[in-house]
Design an enzyme around this catalytic site. Structure first.
Site, short mmCIF file in Angstrom:
data_model
loop_
_atom_site.label_atom_id
_atom_site.label_comp_id
_atom_site.label_asym_id
_atom_site.label_seq_id
_atom_site.Cartn_x
_atom_site.Cartn_y
_atom_site.Cartn_z
N ASP A 139 0.84 -1.19 0.00
CA ASP A 139 0.00 0.00 0.00
C ASP A 139 0.88 1.25 0.00
OD1 ASP A 139 -2.76 0.75 0.04
OD2 ASP A 139 -2.48 1.55 2.05
N PHE A 152 8.09 1.47 -1.08
CA PHE A 152 9.06 1.67 0.00
C PHE A 152 9.77 3.02 -0.04
CE2 PHE A 152 8.90 -3.01 -0.42
CZ PHE A 152 8.50 -3.34 0.87
N HIS A 265 8.61 -10.16 5.49
CA HIS A 265 8.47 -8.74 5.17
C HIS A 265 9.45 -7.93 6.03
CE1 HIS A 265 6.49 -4.79 4.77
NE2 HIS A 265 5.85 -5.28 3.73
#
Length: 381
Positions: A139, A152, A265
């Site tokens: 997102d 990022f 992650h």
């Protein structure tokens, strides 16, 4: 677009650091593999050029008046190398429904990030014919001066968010000479310009409301983009799949010709489950170097100071670094005599999130952004 000072060659952090236990006096890539063959030494950026048959003006003329109105942003700002392969996807009813939804959001006065003209900046900074590596985010960041179309990445003076800070730590583990950008920076346009596709699965978000545009239709388009890379970049690219969401995105990627690396992650909520020790940045360059030669590797540096690693490319692994999608992410890596050395290296991460942690993984970006927002507020007080 990055400033000229950020556009640098691949001299710094482009070559893996030699493990002292494995280093040899004659440890160059040539001595390790022999002289590269002319076919494998072909530059990655010259493979799979965009379709020469795509006529943008002609395609636009086939659209209805409503389609032209709804797709004006794509027509104006989606790079042609991508548009040539995504044009069928963006005229589907699901995508047009997404554009109507976004149109209503805009008309109601809702603030949307990233700025409209930067939604497709990933396509312009990394044209399809120059993709070497794909890093999949989720997102966009939802606060001011953060999201600008690259996963990022944040614009200065916004400090690097927690996940990006952890990504820097991962690079530092692979390349000890790596230095994060000054002033806690988080601008990743140099990577994008070097062939690293930084693609979020959802491309927009309401201001200050994480996840508000997810599952509205963006995922169909970005999944198609990932599939296009896998199909068109026939000489092979590296997919870095961090977390369950990214893992699903590359589930059908052809691992016979591409390198697919899985890991936890980089969010503070899961990075300790194997991200810091995954060696993905080094493995990525090892695979690219073996496949394309020294010109194919990625310079991961983000500072303006040019430093060269003193060690040559000596610890290159074979193409079996590609991880089979059938392997369990949560299983311990227990080397066996029948397992090739390179495969041991590729799967040496600690356990990542289990399959039943999907919902938790889906919330990582939203929770991280709350942390980043709180930290930013504290720094500004």
């Amino acid at each position: 677009m990055a400033s000229p000072s950020l556009k640098r060659g691949a001299g710094h952090l482009a070559a893996p650091v030699v493990d002292a236990k494995k280093s040899k006096s004659n440890g160059s890539i040539t001595s390790f593999f022999g002289a590269p063959k002319s076919s494998s030494a072909t530059k990655l950026t010259t493979a799979s050029a965009p379709s020469p048959t795509f006529n943008k003006q002609k395609w636009v003329s086939t659209l209805t008046a409503e389609q032209k109105e709804l797709l004006q942003l794509e027509i104006d700002t989606l790079d042609e190398t991508w548009l040539a392969h995504l044009k069928e996807e963006i005229v589907k009813p699901e995508f047009l429904a997404l554009k109507r939804f976004l149109q209503k959001e805009k008309q109601s006065g809702v603030k949307i990030f990233p700025p409209e003209n930067e939604i497709y900046s990933w396509s312009r900074l990394t044209p399809l014919n120059k993709v070497k590596v794909v890093i999949i985010g989720q997102d966009p960041y939802h606060n001011h001066n953060q999201a600008h179309g690259l996963a990022f990445s944040v614009r200065p003076p916004t400090p690097a968010p927690p996940s990006l800070v952890n990504i820097y730590k991962g690079i530092k583990n692979d390349y000890p000479s790596f230095q994060p950008p000054p002033n806690k920076g988080g601008l990743l346009t140099p990577w994008a310009e070097r062939g690293v596709l930084l693609l979020n699965t959802s491309l927009t978000v309401r201001a200050h409301q994480a996840g508000t545009h997810s599952k509205k239709g963006w995922e169909n388009l970005t999944q198609k983009a990932i599939e296009v890379v896998a199909r068109v970049r026939t000489r092979g690219v590296v997919f870095l799949a961090w977390g369950e969401n990214a893992k699903k995105c590359v589930a059908k990627t052809g691992k016979d010709k591409h390198c697919v690396l899985y890991s936890a992650h980089p969010s503070p909520l899961s990075a300790s489950r194997g991200f810091f020790t995954n060696q993905h940045f080094k493995k990525c360059n090892e695979w690219l170097s073996e496949r394309y030669g020294a010109d194919g590797i990625i310079d991961w540096s983000l500072t303006t100071v040019t430093e060269k690693t003193s060690a040559p490319l000596a610890t290159i692994q074979s193409s079996s670094v590609v991880i089979n999608s059938k392997e369990s992410l949560s299983s311990e890596d227990k080397p066996s005599p029948s397992k090739p050395a390179a495969e041991k290296t590729a799967s040496s991460d600690k356990p990542t999130l289990a399959e039943d942690d999907d919902e938790f993984e889906d919330d990582l970006d939203a929770l991280e952004q709350l942390v980043a927002s709180a930290e930013s507020t504290g720094e500004n007080q």
